[in-house]
Design a protein around this motif. Structure first.
Motif, PDB file in Angstrom:
ATOM      1  N   PHE A 159      40.647  34.337   4.929  1.00 21.10           N
ATOM      2  CA  PHE A 159      39.277  34.096   5.089  1.00 21.10           C
ATOM      3  C   PHE A 159      38.213  34.412   4.077  1.00 21.10           C
ATOM      4  O   PHE A 159      37.187  34.176   3.585  1.00 21.10           O
ATOM      5  N   ALA A 160      38.711  35.976   3.477  1.00 19.50           N
ATOM      6  CA  ALA A 160      38.018  36.481   2.347  1.00 19.50           C
ATOM      7  C   ALA A 160      37.403  35.521   1.330  1.00 19.50           C
ATOM      8  O   ALA A 160      36.163  35.596   0.935  1.00 19.50           O
ATOM      9  N   ARG A 161      38.236  34.551   1.000  1.00 22.46           N
ATOM     10  CA  ARG A 161      37.889  33.702  -0.119  1.00 22.46           C
ATOM     11  C   ARG A 161      36.812  32.636   0.316  1.00 22.46           C
ATOM     12  O   ARG A 161      35.941  32.228  -0.451  1.00 22.46           O
ATOM     13  N   ARG A 162      36.556  32.601   1.569  1.00 25.65           N
ATOM     14  CA  ARG A 162      35.352  31.645   2.099  1.00 25.65           C
ATOM     15  C   ARG A 162      34.201  32.202   2.517  1.00 25.65           C
ATOM     16  O   ARG A 162      33.053  31.650   2.531  1.00 25.65           O
ATOM     17  N   ILE A 163      34.081  33.669   2.420  1.00 20.40           N
ATOM     18  CA  ILE A 163      32.980  34.321   2.763  1.00 20.40           C
ATOM     19  C   ILE A 163      31.863  34.281   1.613  1.00 20.40           C
ATOM     20  O   ILE A 163      32.161  34.768   0.324  1.00 20.40           O
ATOM     21  N   ARG A 164      30.816  33.898   1.853  1.00 22.79           N
ATOM     22  CA  ARG A 164      29.510  33.715   0.885  1.00 22.79           C
ATOM     23  C   ARG A 164      28.439  34.674   1.592  1.00 22.79           C
ATOM     24  O   ARG A 164      27.410  34.399   1.002  1.00 22.79           O
ATOM     25  N   ILE A 206      30.279  42.224   6.020  1.00 19.38           N
ATOM     26  CA  ILE A 206      30.158  43.164   6.783  1.00 19.38           C
ATOM     27  C   ILE A 206      31.137  43.311   7.954  1.00 19.38           C
ATOM     28  O   ILE A 206      31.796  43.988   8.376  1.00 19.38           O
ATOM     29  N   VAL A 207      31.177  41.935   8.660  1.00 15.07           N
ATOM     30  CA  VAL A 207      31.941  41.749   9.849  1.00 15.07           C
ATOM     31  C   VAL A 207      33.347  41.916   9.599  1.00 15.07           C
ATOM     32  O   VAL A 207      34.332  42.488  10.141  1.00 15.07           O
ATOM     33  N   PHE A 208      33.832  41.245   8.423  1.00 15.49           N
ATOM     34  CA  PHE A 208      35.308  41.358   8.225  1.00 15.49           C
ATOM     35  C   PHE A 208      35.528  42.412   7.480  1.00 15.49           C
ATOM     36  O   PHE A 208      36.912  43.106   7.649  1.00 15.49           O
ATOM     37  N   GLY A 240      24.260  31.063  14.787  1.00 16.33           N
ATOM     38  CA  GLY A 240      24.790  30.066  13.902  1.00 16.33           C
ATOM     39  C   GLY A 240      24.923  30.051  12.204  1.00 16.33           C
ATOM     40  O   GLY A 240      24.801  29.077  11.637  1.00 16.33           O
ATOM     41  N   LEU A 241      24.991  31.434  11.952  1.00 15.98           N
ATOM     42  CA  LEU A 241      25.114  31.849  10.658  1.00 15.98           C
ATOM     43  C   LEU A 241      26.604  31.429   9.999  1.00 15.98           C
ATOM     44  O   LEU A 241      27.514  31.982  10.575  1.00 15.98           O
ATOM     45  N   GLY A 242      26.731  30.555   9.230  1.00 16.86           N
ATOM     46  CA  GLY A 242      28.207  30.096   8.770  1.00 16.86           C
ATOM     47  C   GLY A 242      28.670  31.222   7.778  1.00 16.86           C
ATOM     48  O   GLY A 242      27.879  31.875   7.081  1.00 16.86           O
TER      49      GLY A 242
END
Length: 147
Positions: free
Chosen positions: A32-37, A43-45, A106-108
């Motif tokens: 999932f790290a590649r998708r985080i913007r 911070i969550v991950f 609702g934050l993506g």
């Protein structure tokens, strides 16, 4: 105190399951790290990855054996919660609280809010760009008719 189980020593006879689950969680976080913007999702991950890595390290390298090790819990707060835990546990719990807050708000992962994404989808549908389904008029016409 050495804890062979999960929180509150639940399932203390299944240490190997926690080892496998922790390794799986680490794999999912890396994927999932590649998708985080979003900084908040980062911070969550990050908290989750740090906590899981800390506990997994104990499970892999502490007594009684490789993969069956006990997590070392050393923080006790009897006035707040009659439990003993460690920094990794605090990171995991904090990440889950933040996860719930971000999900409810609702934050993506990309940093956009659901309401904005829905608005953008309806605007693109009006512009003829296909909207949320991603289909325009020509591709819809090429779909086979259902019988």
């Amino acid at each position: 105190m050495r804890n062979p189980g999960a929180a509150f020593s639940i399932a203390s006879g299944s240490t190997w399951i926690f080892t496998i689950l922790a390794a799986g969680v680490i794999g999912v976080i890396i994927w999932f790290a590649r998708r985080i913007r979003s900084v908040a999702w980062g911070i969550v991950f990050g908290l989750l990855l740090g906590g899981v890595l800390g506990n997994l390290t104990d499970r892999l390298f502490r007594e009684p054996s490789f993969g069956l090790g006990h997590v070392v819990d050393f923080i006790s707060t009897p006035w707040m919660l009659p439990a003993i835990y460690n920094v990794a546990d605090m990171a995991i719990v904090s990440s889950m609280v933040l996860f719930m807050i971000l999900t409810i708000s609702g934050l993506g992962l990309d940093g956009t809010r659901d309401s904005r994404r829905a608005k953008d989808g309806s605007a693109s549908a009006e512009d003829g760009e296909g909207g949320a389904s991603g289909l325009d008029d020509t591709s819809a016409a090429q779909l086979p008719a259902e019988a």
